[in-house]
Design an enzyme around this catalytic site. Structure first.
Site, PDB file in Angstrom:
ATOM      1  N   HIS A   1      43.356  27.142  21.220  1.00  0.00           N
ATOM      2  CA  HIS A   1      41.998  27.511  20.794  1.00  0.00           C
ATOM      3  C   HIS A   1      41.178  26.278  20.411  1.00  0.00           C
ATOM      4  CE1 HIS A   1      38.630  29.512  18.932  1.00  0.00           C
ATOM      5  NE2 HIS A   1      38.939  29.002  17.752  1.00  0.00           N
TER       6      HIS A   1
ATOM      7  N   HIS B   1      38.589  22.136  13.617  1.00  0.00           N
ATOM      8  CA  HIS B   1      37.699  23.056  12.910  1.00  0.00           C
ATOM      9  C   HIS B   1      38.425  24.160  12.146  1.00  0.00           C
ATOM     10  CE1 HIS B   1      38.278  25.682  16.439  1.00  0.00           C
ATOM     11  NE2 HIS B   1      37.826  26.666  15.689  1.00  0.00           N
TER      12      HIS B   1
ATOM     13  N   GLU C   1      40.842  25.902   7.154  1.00  0.00           N
ATOM     14  CA  GLU C   1      40.766  27.344   6.878  1.00  0.00           C
ATOM     15  C   GLU C   1      42.091  28.064   7.147  1.00  0.00           C
ATOM     16  OE1 GLU C   1      37.761  31.045   7.997  1.00  0.00           O
ATOM     17  OE2 GLU C   1      37.420  29.045   8.811  1.00  0.00           O
ATOM     18  N   ASP C   2      42.821  27.647   8.195  1.00  0.00           N
ATOM     19  CA  ASP C   2      44.000  28.397   8.648  1.00  0.00           C
ATOM     20  C   ASP C   2      45.328  27.702   8.399  1.00  0.00           C
ATOM     21  OD1 ASP C   2      42.277  30.332   9.495  1.00  0.00           O
ATOM     22  OD2 ASP C   2      42.271  29.726  11.590  1.00  0.00           O
TER      23      ASP C   2
ATOM     24  N   ASP D   1      33.239  27.858  19.177  1.00  0.00           N
ATOM     25  CA  ASP D   1      34.316  28.688  18.611  1.00  0.00           C
ATOM     26  C   ASP D   1      34.105  30.154  18.986  1.00  0.00           C
ATOM     27  OD1 ASP D   1      36.510  29.385  16.760  1.00  0.00           O
ATOM     28  OD2 ASP D   1      34.919  30.113  15.444  1.00  0.00           O
TER      29      ASP D   1
ATOM     30  N   ASP E   1      14.233  40.668  41.555  1.00  0.00           N
ATOM     31  CA  ASP E   1      14.597  39.270  41.315  1.00  0.00           C
ATOM     32  C   ASP E   1      16.027  39.137  40.784  1.00  0.00           C
ATOM     33  OD1 ASP E   1      13.948  40.493  38.972  1.00  0.00           O
ATOM     34  OD2 ASP E   1      12.814  38.824  38.131  1.00  0.00           O
TER      35      ASP E   1
END
Length: 658
Positions: free
Chosen positions: A48, A72, A76-77, A138, A258
């Site tokens: 990811h 990134h 957080e993870d 992301d 179009d």
């Protein structure tokens, strides 16, 4: 398959002098941080951040942004901290990663939390636009892998993507991300319509492409005669844009002429107009279908000449003409103007393009209502725009639907306050007249004119609404100051030294500490119920204590006058049951009998329903609102639990009364 070598090749393709060793170091750091973590697709988690960094490299962004893309999710993870990043990488990288982490996820939160996260995103965007590039990359990769999530999560994330992220990419001019986000969201929100459109376009495409090639051949032949070097291609329209046109104009696919557009790229601006002249000489232009976005660029920096002509066999054809640089800007938007060279910086000429964002955030200091924030965000930041002229010929950009009052406040606040009348193209028009691109607007002022409350019913921009409300607020303060001293003799300043006995107001079951002689009411903006944490606010001139939830979005404004804050608590004495009005808002997948099933669920808890409404919104969703009579927070929890179990309900939360 994505790997570090592929990422490095992409970076070197546009930035041969990039610090490749720093990128490798960041990759290794992220690999170790995410070791053992897996995505729902059964791929190692590191794929990811690699894809996020690759998408950023496709936008040709600088090395710190690529590195931040790799890192990134590391704060957080994982167990890593911002300090760990600062020790290993430059402060610039750590700040970008922290900026992304602070934004939080918008999905699966309450409306208030969602709004706060969007505020954070816009603030981060105003400080360093690269944070939002990372967030968009992301989101794009998460949308590409959305198939591995459960159905409810797919709907919530796709709806949010269509509502927030795709318009944000559009506002920043990043066409390639905007188009893909829209098409992916459309695929999950309206799968049947998407499949039908996909089949229809696939069936029509061979014949359409043959026709477009015929038109291109004729154009090339004429342009060769006047020696204009061009790059001409046929561009397929994106599914979501075709779908929107079909819905808005109530047309079937065969009536959309179009589906493919001809794109002509040239070296300089004079050649753009040269190509236009050739196209109009070769084919008959359709009146009203020519747009000069070179002379009047869009707010997201998009520039081009658009024209629709009658081609061979009497069929309309759209032609878009740009320079190569304009084409790059159309694909990459603001990102195209970020210097990727090591040590490079934001081009200040383009920093002003984000002025709309800073102005919006400034105006929003006067807006504290959650729903209102979201509505005005969509108007001021994400809506289509119109371009109008001042009497001196200056161009002013306003959201579509703006009025002369909005124009007046855009010129100057004092002009807005004293607007008496308006002329558009030399004729007097009503103040609620909706401006169109190209209008020449003149405001007639009078020192005796002041804002009218009726203006709030039709003005469009946050600035106009905020200034008008502020004017009325200031008038109320001026009028109230003359009787403030006699009506409110600062009663609770003395509470710590000479506390008064507790006084119970049984009508709504609240106890006030240190204040006598004041009536009580529950604030409609947050509708607190027993067991909620509450605070009291003594209103000016009315002798009333307004009871607010401690998380009420209005509270920060109330705290501007701390002398009016007083301690309150719920009266827990036994007595006759007391009921409180609570407003609930929910988002659900639209289906037959949805509202009936929700009402049945609420009624099964023996709860009284005072009001109920439902309205269909874009994407096959329904937004429902209810007002119920609740005894306490526990009873409210039971109602919410029952509603959440109704088929199709995606999210529910307490909302502000309107």
């Amino acid at each position: 398959m994505m790997n570090i070598n592929r990422l490095i090749r992409q970076v070197k393709s546009y930035n041969p002098s990039a610090d490749i060793e720093a990128i490798k170091k960041a990759y290794q750091f992220a690999y170790e941080a995410h070791k053992g973590q897996m995505r729902l697709s059964n791929e190692p988690y590191i794929t990811h951040p690699l894809w996020v960094a690759y998408i950023l490299a496709e936008l040709r962004l600088d090395t710190p942004t690529i590195i931040a893309g790799l890192l990134h999710d590391s704060v957080e993870d994982t167990s890593l901290t911002p300090q760990d990043l600062r020790e290993k990488f430059k402060d610039e990288v750590a700040q970008l990663v922290e900026g992304v982490s602070r934004m939080g996820e918008v999905a699966r939160t309450s409306e208030e939390e969602k709004t706060e996260n969007i505020r954070k995103m816009l603030i981060a965007m105003a400080r360093d636009i690269r944070v939002v590039f990372i967030k968009l990359a992301d989101r794009l990769h998460n949308m590409r892998t959305l198939e591995f999530l459960d159905h409810t999560s797919q709907l919530v994330i796709a709806h949010e993507t269509l509502e927030i992220y795709a318009p944000l990419a559009h506002r920043l001019g990043i066409g390639r991300i905007k188009w893909e986000l829209e098409d992916l969201a459309f695929m999950y929100l309206e799968p049947e319509a998407h499949r039908e459109l996909e089949r229809g376009v696939a069936k029509a495409r061979p014949e359409l492409e043959a026709y477009i090639e015929k038109v291109i051949s004729l154009l090339k032949e004429e342009l060769k005669k006047i020696k204009i070097e061009t790059d001409i291609s046929g561009r397929p329209k994106h599914f979501y844009s075709i779908h929107k046109k079909m819905v808005e104009h109530q047309k079937s696919l065969k009536d959309i002429y179009d589906l493919l557009a001809i794109r002509v790229n040239v070296d300089d601006i004079k050649d753009c107009y040269g190509v236009l002249g050739v196209a109009h000489a070769l084919f008959k232009p359709i009146p009203g279908r020519f747009k000069d976005y070179i002379g009047m660029p869009k707010s997201n920096m998009y520039q081009a000449l658009h024209t629709t002509v009658i081609g061979p066999e009497g069929r309309p054809v759209e032609i878009q003409i740009k320079t190569h640089k304009m084409h790059q800007t159309a694909e990459e938007g603001v990102a195209a103007h970020w210097h990727y060279k090591e040590g490079g910086a934001w081009d200040e000429r383009f920093a002003e393009k984000l002025g709309f964002l800073r102005r919006f955030l400034e105006w929003q200091k006067e807006s504290i209502d959650t729903q209102e924030f979201m509505e005005e965000l969509k108007i001021d930041v994400f809506a289509d725009e119109v371009f109008v002229f001042t009497p001196k010929g200056e161009i002013k950009e306003l959201p579509k639907g703006s009025t002369p009052i909005d124009f007046a406040y855009a010129i100057h606040t004092d002009i807005g306050f004293h607007t008496a009348a308006a002329k558009v193209n030399g004729k007097i028009v009503p103040l609620r007249y909706q401006l169109n691109s190209g209008d020449r607007v003149e405001i007639i002022t009078s020192p005796r004119t002041t804002p009218s409350r009726d203006w709030l019913k039709f003005v469009k921009t946050s600035k106009a609404k905020g200034r008008i409300r502020r004017w009325f607020y200031d008038q109320i303060k001026k009028e109230g100051s003359s009787f403030k001293e006699t009506t409110l003799p600062e009663p609770h300043r003395e509470k710590k030294e000479h506390p008064s006995p507790k006084v119970s107001y049984r009508s709504i079951g609240v106890v006030i500490t240190g204040v006598d002689g004041l009536s009580v009411h529950l604030a409609k903006c947050c509708s607190p119920v027993p067991n909620d944490k509450i605070i009291g606010y003594i209103t000016q001139g009315r002798g009333v204590v307004s009871i607010h939830h401690q998380k009420c979005p209005n509270l920060f404004k109330l705290l501007d006058d701390p002398d009016r804050i007083t301690e309150v608590s719920w009266d827990n004495r036994e007595g006759k049951p007391i009921y409180y009005k609570v407003s609930l808002t929910l988002l659900a997948r639209d289906r037959p009998n949805l509202l009936a099933d929700i009402l049945l669920a609420i009624s099964s808890t023996s709860t009284v329903i005072n009001a109920a409404e439902a309205r269909a919104i874009e994407g096959g969703f329904t937004r429902c609102g209810f007002e119920v009579a609740i005894q306490d927070k526990d009873a409210l929890g039971k109602v919410i639990d029952k509603i959440e179990k109704v088929d199709g309900v995606i999210e529910i939360h307490r909302s502000q009364s309107r």
